[in-house]
Scaffold this active site. Structure first.
Site, mmCIF file in Angstrom:
data_model
loop_
_atom_site.group_PDB
_atom_site.id
_atom_site.type_symbol
_atom_site.label_atom_id
_atom_site.label_comp_id
_atom_site.label_asym_id
_atom_site.label_seq_id
_atom_site.Cartn_x
_atom_site.Cartn_y
_atom_site.Cartn_z
ATOM 1 N NE ARG A 46 -2.906 0.331 3.355
ATOM 2 C CZ ARG A 46 -2.214 0.479 4.495
ATOM 3 N NH1 ARG A 46 -1.490 1.559 4.719
ATOM 4 N NH2 ARG A 46 -2.273 -0.454 5.416
ATOM 5 C CG ASP A 170 -10.478 16.883 -13.800
ATOM 6 O OD1 ASP A 170 -9.821 16.335 -14.717
ATOM 7 O OD2 ASP A 170 -11.432 16.330 -13.225
HETATM 8 C C1 LIG Z 1 -14.190 10.420 -15.150
HETATM 9 C C2 LIG Z 1 -13.758 11.715 -14.613
HETATM 10 C C3 LIG Z 1 -13.379 11.852 -13.275
HETATM 11 C C4 LIG Z 1 -13.470 10.695 -12.291
HETATM 12 O O1 LIG Z 1 -12.536 9.716 -12.542
HETATM 13 P P1 LIG Z 1 -12.779 8.134 -12.230
HETATM 14 O O2 LIG Z 1 -11.533 7.524 -12.728
HETATM 15 O O3 LIG Z 1 -14.013 7.723 -12.946
HETATM 16 O O4 LIG Z 1 -12.923 8.020 -10.747
HETATM 17 C C5 LIG Z 1 -12.945 13.085 -12.851
HETATM 18 N N1 LIG Z 1 -12.890 14.149 -13.692
HETATM 19 C C6 LIG Z 1 -13.263 14.054 -14.983
HETATM 20 C C7 LIG Z 1 -13.186 15.252 -15.865
HETATM 21 C C8 LIG Z 1 -13.712 12.844 -15.486
HETATM 22 O O5 LIG Z 1 -14.100 12.773 -16.768
#
Ligand SMILES: *Cc1c(COP(=O)(O)O)cnc(C)c1O
Length: 379
Positions: A46, A170
């Site tokens: 982990r 993001d």
């Molecule tokens: C899919 C997505 C997430 C979440 O990611 P997972 O791998 O599904 O947990 C976060 N931000 C964006 C822009 C996404 O498209």
């Protein structure tokens, strides 16, 4: 070193014992100590795993970052970022976010005393205006999911810097191949590696990249303490996928451009969302911070009925959640990815019942155009 070369070599030197050209899958939960207190730097799976470390090194380099931390999902990565903050801290977010991020913030972190404000971050002044003395983080997506709204990373980073708050971006929709937010002053970058980075719809994963040692130490602590770590096999699959990220992104981008050009004047489409639009109001920001437009196009077909007819008549595009894979996918955000966003908010920001999101794959674009052409003819 250029992107394509880094993708193939960083963190992936031939293995020392045998010379194996690919990083092995270290499928071990624990490691022997030579004597009490003496280890080879590995203790428990982990906490650290060599396959995961290779992936972390690789992804940090692709985002022009120093540190990276991998998680078992994009959501686990975002959860760890939010875990840095304390009750009473204020966070400014883009009003259009991935539905799961919105749910995590509104339904989980508000319970622990974090305070969120959702604003249209496409207008940087909105961020400045929303700052309070207790604002600690600005959290944006650019382009956003599914409306592809663009925010000026550099302008927002400057605002954050002047208020001593962090900026987190993001970057899932463009991948590090088309955009590197740290280069424009962001403090933290997050990816759902499930999407373009892995790109083959066969793992769930997430990563956080930063140049800030203090943030990195906290993230590593959460990674180990909370334990949402990716498996060695998933890390290996992601490493293998990253090697082709540049050529995949190039094809996603070209294919999406072809489809956009085909769709843009279609009378059945009420509105089309695509960052490559020549008359995009944020053209200069797009040219400054993006090296490509990505593979996502969203179209508003006016009603749920039309959206349904369109989706049901596609034969190559598959109706599915997720995006960024080699195969073309179509999704209806209002009933699929964004159900956790209340209907009035959805309609207010543009995620209407007629909205359809296309994730353009790397099939031949002529086949894809034929597919959308046929489906539209049925609307
Ligand atoms: C899919 C997505 C997430 C979440 O990611 P997972 O791998 O599904 O947990 C976060 N931000 C964006 C822009 C996404 O498209």
């Amino acid at each position: 070193m250029k992107f394509e070369t880094k993708a193939i070599h960083i963190g992936q030197e031939p293995e020392s014992l045998t010379g194996a050209i690919t990083v092995p899958i270290f499928q071990a939960s624990t490691y022997s100590n030579e004597s009490l207190g003496i280890s080879k730097g590995y203790d428990y799976g982990r906490t650290i795993n060599p396959t995961r470390s290779a992936l972390e090194k690789n992804l940090a380099s692709l985002e022009n970052g120093t540190y990276s931390t991998c998680f078992s999902s994009g959501m686990a990565a975002i959860h760890s970022i939010l875990s840095i903050f304390r009750p009473g801290d204020h966070i400014i977010c883009s009003s259009n976010l991935y539905g799961g991020s919105y749910r995590l913030f509104e339904n989980i972190f508000t319970k622990y005393g974090l305070i969120f404000d959702f604003v249209n971050t496409s207008i940087a002044e909105n961020v400045e205006k929303t700052f309070r003395t207790n604002t600690k983080l600005v959290y944006i997506e650019t382009p956003t999911n599914p409306l592809l709204e663009i925010s000026d990373i550099e302008a927002i980073a400057k605002i954050c810097f002047s208020h001593k708050a962090y900026l987190c971006v993001d970057n899932t929709f463009l991948s590090p191949y088309f955009q590197n937010p740290l280069d424009f002053g962001a403090d933290i970058v997050i990816h759902s590696t499930t999407k373009y980075i892995n790109g083959h719809c066969d793992i769930i994963g997430g990563v956080v990249v930063t140049n800030n040692e203090v943030i990195d130490e906290k993230l590593k602590f959460f990674q180990n303490s909370i334990g949402a770590v990716p498996s060695p096999f998933d890390c290996w699959l992601t490493l293998r996928s990253v090697k082709t990220l540049a050529i995949r992104m190039t094809t996603h981008n070209n294919n999406a451009l072809h489809i956009y050009n085909f769709l843009k004047n279609n009378k059945k489409i009420k509105k089309i969302y695509y960052p490559g639009d020549k008359d995009h109001p944020l053209r200069t920001v797009i040219e400054k911070q993006m090296r490509g437009y990505g593979g996502i196009i969203s179209i508003d077909l006016s009603s749920k009925e039309s959206a349904k007819l369109f989706c049901n008549n596609l034969r190559i595009f598959t109706i599915a959640e997720s995006l960024g894979g080699v195969e073309s996918l179509v999704c209806h955000p209002a009933t699929m990815t964004h159900t956790s966003v209340p209907e009035d908010i959805r309609n207010k920001i543009g995620i209407t019942d007629g909205l359809v999101r296309l994730s353009v794959g790397i099939e031949h674009y002529e086949d894809l155009i034929g597919d959308v052409d046929y489906a539209l003819s049925k609307v």
